[in-house]
Design a protein around this motif. Structure first.
Motif, PDB file in Angstrom:
ATOM      1  N   ARG A  53       0.823  -1.209   0.000  1.00 36.85           N
ATOM      2  CA  ARG A  53       0.000   0.000   0.000  1.00 36.85           C
ATOM      3  C   ARG A  53       0.860   1.264   0.000  1.00 36.85           C
ATOM      4  O   ARG A  53       0.505   2.261  -0.634  1.00 36.85           O
ATOM      5  N   ALA A  54       1.970   1.230   0.721  1.00 36.26           N
ATOM      6  CA  ALA A  54       2.853   2.392   0.763  1.00 36.26           C
ATOM      7  C   ALA A  54       3.429   2.705  -0.614  1.00 36.26           C
ATOM      8  O   ALA A  54       3.718   3.872  -0.920  1.00 36.26           O
ATOM      9  N   VAL A  55       3.588   1.687  -1.443  1.00 35.80           N
ATOM     10  CA  VAL A  55       4.142   1.895  -2.782  1.00 35.80           C
ATOM     11  C   VAL A  55       3.055   2.291  -3.778  1.00 35.80           C
ATOM     12  O   VAL A  55       3.241   3.203  -4.599  1.00 35.80           O
ATOM     13  N   THR A  56       1.911   1.617  -3.732  1.00 39.78           N
ATOM     14  CA  THR A  56       0.898   1.801  -4.772  1.00 39.78           C
ATOM     15  C   THR A  56      -0.025   2.995  -4.539  1.00 39.78           C
ATOM     16  O   THR A  56      -0.372   3.701  -5.487  1.00 39.78           O
ATOM     17  N   LEU A  57      -0.428   3.233  -3.286  1.00 35.10           N
ATOM     18  CA  LEU A  57      -1.415   4.291  -3.040  1.00 35.10           C
ATOM     19  C   LEU A  57      -0.931   5.686  -3.423  1.00 35.10           C
ATOM     20  O   LEU A  57      -1.687   6.460  -4.014  1.00 35.10           O
ATOM     21  N   PRO A  58       0.326   6.086  -3.102  1.00 38.49           N
ATOM     22  CA  PRO A  58       0.757   7.409  -3.561  1.00 38.49           C
ATOM     23  C   PRO A  58       0.764   7.550  -5.076  1.00 38.49           C
ATOM     24  O   PRO A  58       0.470   8.630  -5.600  1.00 38.49           O
ATOM     25  N   ILE A  59       1.096   6.475  -5.799  1.00 37.68           N
ATOM     26  CA  ILE A  59       1.095   6.531  -7.262  1.00 37.68           C
ATOM     27  C   ILE A  59      -0.324   6.676  -7.784  1.00 37.68           C
ATOM     28  O   ILE A  59      -0.585   7.402  -8.750  1.00 37.68           O
ATOM     29  N   LEU A 112      -0.353  -1.792 -11.536  1.00 36.28           N
ATOM     30  CA  LEU A 112       0.602  -1.832 -10.425  1.00 36.28           C
ATOM     31  C   LEU A 112       0.722  -3.225  -9.817  1.00 36.28           C
ATOM     32  O   LEU A 112       1.604  -3.451  -8.981  1.00 36.28           O
ATOM     33  N   LEU A 113      -0.115  -4.166 -10.242  1.00 32.25           N
ATOM     34  CA  LEU A 113       0.059  -5.547  -9.798  1.00 32.25           C
ATOM     35  C   LEU A 113       1.332  -6.164 -10.367  1.00 32.25           C
ATOM     36  O   LEU A 113       1.733  -7.253  -9.955  1.00 32.25           O
ATOM     37  N   GLU A 114       1.954  -5.483 -11.322  1.00 30.54           N
ATOM     38  CA  GLU A 114       3.264  -5.946 -11.786  1.00 30.54           C
ATOM     39  C   GLU A 114       4.263  -5.959 -10.644  1.00 30.54           C
ATOM     40  O   GLU A 114       5.217  -6.741 -10.652  1.00 30.54           O
ATOM     41  N   LEU A 115       4.048  -5.104  -9.643  1.00 35.11           N
ATOM     42  CA  LEU A 115       4.944  -5.087  -8.495  1.00 35.11           C
ATOM     43  C   LEU A 115       4.764  -6.326  -7.635  1.00 35.11           C
ATOM     44  O   LEU A 115       5.689  -6.730  -6.932  1.00 35.11           O
ATOM     45  N   VAL A 116       3.583  -6.929  -7.668  1.00 32.23           N
ATOM     46  CA  VAL A 116       3.314  -8.136  -6.882  1.00 32.23           C
ATOM     47  C   VAL A 116       3.749  -9.384  -7.644  1.00 32.23           C
ATOM     48  O   VAL A 116       4.475 -10.226  -7.120  1.00 32.23           O
ATOM     49  N   TYR A 117       3.283  -9.505  -8.885  1.00 31.14           N
ATOM     50  CA  TYR A 117       3.546 -10.721  -9.661  1.00 31.14           C
ATOM     51  C   TYR A 117       4.773 -10.611 -10.562  1.00 31.14           C
ATOM     52  O   TYR A 117       5.257 -11.619 -11.070  1.00 31.14           O
ATOM     53  N   GLY A 118       5.236  -9.408 -10.808  1.00 26.74           N
ATOM     54  CA  GLY A 118       6.351  -9.212 -11.732  1.00 26.74           C
ATOM     55  C   GLY A 118       5.902  -8.693 -13.073  1.00 26.74           C
ATOM     56  O   GLY A 118       6.691  -8.093 -13.804  1.00 26.74           O
ATOM     57  N   HIS A 119       4.661  -8.920 -13.444  1.00 29.23           N
ATOM     58  CA  HIS A 119       4.155  -8.468 -14.738  1.00 29.23           C
ATOM     59  C   HIS A 119       2.647  -8.319 -14.670  1.00 29.23           C
ATOM     60  O   HIS A 119       1.984  -8.891 -13.802  1.00 29.23           O
ATOM     61  N   LEU A 326       9.266   5.840  -5.799  1.00 34.26           N
ATOM     62  CA  LEU A 326       7.882   5.924  -6.271  1.00 34.26           C
ATOM     63  C   LEU A 326       7.803   6.699  -7.580  1.00 34.26           C
ATOM     64  O   LEU A 326       7.060   6.317  -8.500  1.00 34.26           O
ATOM     65  N   ASN A 327       8.547   7.794  -7.676  1.00 33.14           N
ATOM     66  CA  ASN A 327       8.557   8.566  -8.920  1.00 33.14           C
ATOM     67  C   ASN A 327       9.121   7.749 -10.074  1.00 33.14           C
ATOM     68  O   ASN A 327       8.674   7.897 -11.220  1.00 33.14           O
ATOM     69  N   ALA A 328      10.090   6.887  -9.776  1.00 32.57           N
ATOM     70  CA  ALA A 328      10.645   6.024 -10.823  1.00 32.57           C
ATOM     71  C   ALA A 328       9.606   5.014 -11.306  1.00 32.57           C
ATOM     72  O   ALA A 328       9.491   4.754 -12.513  1.00 32.57           O
ATOM     73  N   VAL A 329       8.831   4.443 -10.387  1.00 33.20           N
ATOM     74  CA  VAL A 329       7.770   3.504 -10.775  1.00 33.20           C
ATOM     75  C   VAL A 329       6.700   4.224 -11.593  1.00 33.20           C
ATOM     76  O   VAL A 329       6.217   3.709 -12.613  1.00 33.20           O
TER      77      VAL A 329
END
Length: 421
Positions: A53-59, A112-119, A326-329
């Motif tokens: 959540r800390a990674v995805t919610l701000p984006i 953003l589920l790519e961050l969980v599964y990779g893609h 986060l800005n890079a993502v």
């Protein structure tokens, strides 16, 4: 001048081939087992859930817009309407209807589920009923449904096959968000991969902690029988002892606390709850350490500040590294969408020579707050000159209604202006 080398020997036609491409040696994290592991991590562990959540919610929360600098108004407006995003520098215009329209927020959440599964793969679906090619939807293709990923010899993606679907979905109809792709590895690497060992060890320690509390938390009921009667024969003592042990065991097993609880003991017998002698293993410390390392895997050190390590005074220092990531993502998401959604949409309508607007995201992190005082200082110093776009931005920022030119009144004459006149 043609390419000589290669990144892969051919199509990746099986999960074994995918495993060879990503060089994953842990069987638990090889496809398709890794899907179950990453799902368990994000659904069962509060720290992992907090990290995601800390990674995805701000984006998701930051402002996304279409920048039409250098592009024709018609092109910019079509792209903005199809993606449901405002045009940068203009007042947002709400669509007449939202039902059945493309939702950028929902697409971003799934991307953003790519961050969980990779893609995370999407199929482009268009509508040509209006004379123009309009984006109808970006249909998500869940990782569990993919049975084959076709990769060219140079490492480029050719398409994907899903279970129960014979037709190949070609790369021309795909939008592929892949986290930290290297070479022909179109599975990517999950953000949770480096935290897996810490999560696994933490899970084991938590089980030991629960077992320790269950076995030793309330003490062990212990029954001590009364001494045997004096002058009894040996055989009688043995029989009496066996019966007393059985009766005492039954009393200890049924020992309960409650309003109607109690035990009847003969003279000389006793019933006690004995606790563990000595100190129990301290399992809190390793659990805190594992939580700290899980947060460290995504540079989210501040999740542990004030509890395990440091204080909130260090928050700004740690947050800078985190917001940079986060800005890079967000930039990665914008780049993929730009190349495979916006430019494809422009190509289908006006051809490859037409300039395409850009998808931009507001910078995440510390920025100078936009206040009435700061705007006034910028205008008074001459650094910014008021115009209609600035007024639209200010009205939107402060939640004011959109300006109506037909009812606009003349600006009031200030005392300074009167003296100058």
């Amino acid at each position: 001048m043609s390419e000589i080398g290669y990144q892969t020997g051919g199509s990746v036609r099986s999960w074994a081939g995918l495993t060879a491409e990503i060089n994953e040696t842990n069987r638990e994290l090889q496809w398709p087992q890794s899907l179950n592991v990453f799902d368990r991590m994000r659904r069962e562990d509060p720290q992992v859930k907090s990290v995601i959540r800390a990674v995805t919610l701000p984006i998701m929360r930051t402002e996304w817009a279409i920048d039409g600098t250098g592009c024709r108004e018609e092109v910019t407006r079509l792209v903005a309407e199809d993606l449901g995003l405002p045009i940068k520098g203009q007042a947002p215009v709400a669509p007449l209807r939202t039902k059945g329209r493309f939702s950028w927020k929902e697409h971003l959440r799934l991307a953003l589920l790519e961050l969980v599964y990779g893609h995370s793969f999407f199929e482009q679906v268009y509508d040509q009923s209006t004379g123009r090619t309009r984006l109808s939807k970006l249909a998500w293709r869940p990782p569990r449904t993919i049975r084959e990923i076709k990769v060219a010899r140079d490492g480029g993606l050719e398409g994907i096959h899903q279970y129960d679907v014979e037709q190949l979905i070609p790369v021309s109809a795909l939008v592929a968000y892949v986290n930290e792709r290297e070479g022909a590895n179109w599975i990517g690497e999950s953000l949770l991969r480096s935290a897996y060992k810490m999560w696994l060890l933490k899970d084991r320690v938590l089980r030991i902690q629960a077992l320790t509390a269950e076995r030793n938390g309330l003490g062990l009921p212990t029954y001590t029988s009364a001494p045997p009667a004096e002058g009894a024969e040996y055989e009688q003592i043995i029989a009496w002892a066996d019966a007393e042990i059985a009766r005492g065991l039954d009393i200890a097993k049924n020992a309960r606390a409650g309003e109607a609880s109690g035990a009847s003991l003969p003279n000389g017998a006793s019933l006690k709850f004995l606790g563990v002698e000595g100190d129990l293993p301290d399992t809190d410390k390793p659990i805190r350490y594992y939580d700290e390392q899980i947060a460290r895997a995504v540079l989210a050190h501040f999740l542990n500040l004030g509890t395990e390590t440091g204080s909130w005074a260090l928050g700004s220092t740690f947050a800078n590294f985190f917001t940079d990531s986060l800005n890079a993502v967000a930039q990665h998401i914008a780049d993929v969408t730009q190349q495979h959604v916006i430019e494809d949409l422009v190509d289908k309508n006006w051809g490859p020579t037409e300039p395409a607007p850009r998808l931009v995201a507001a910078e995440i992190g510390e920025r100078q707050p936009v206040t009435a005082a700061s705007l006034a200082q910028l205008i008074q110093s001459g650094a910014v000159r008021p115009d209609d776009k600035l007024e639209d931005f200010a009205r939107d920022r402060f939640g004011l209604p959109i300006a109506d030119v037909s009812t606009r009144r003349a600006a009031p004459v200030t005392p300074a202006a009167k003296e100058a006149a």
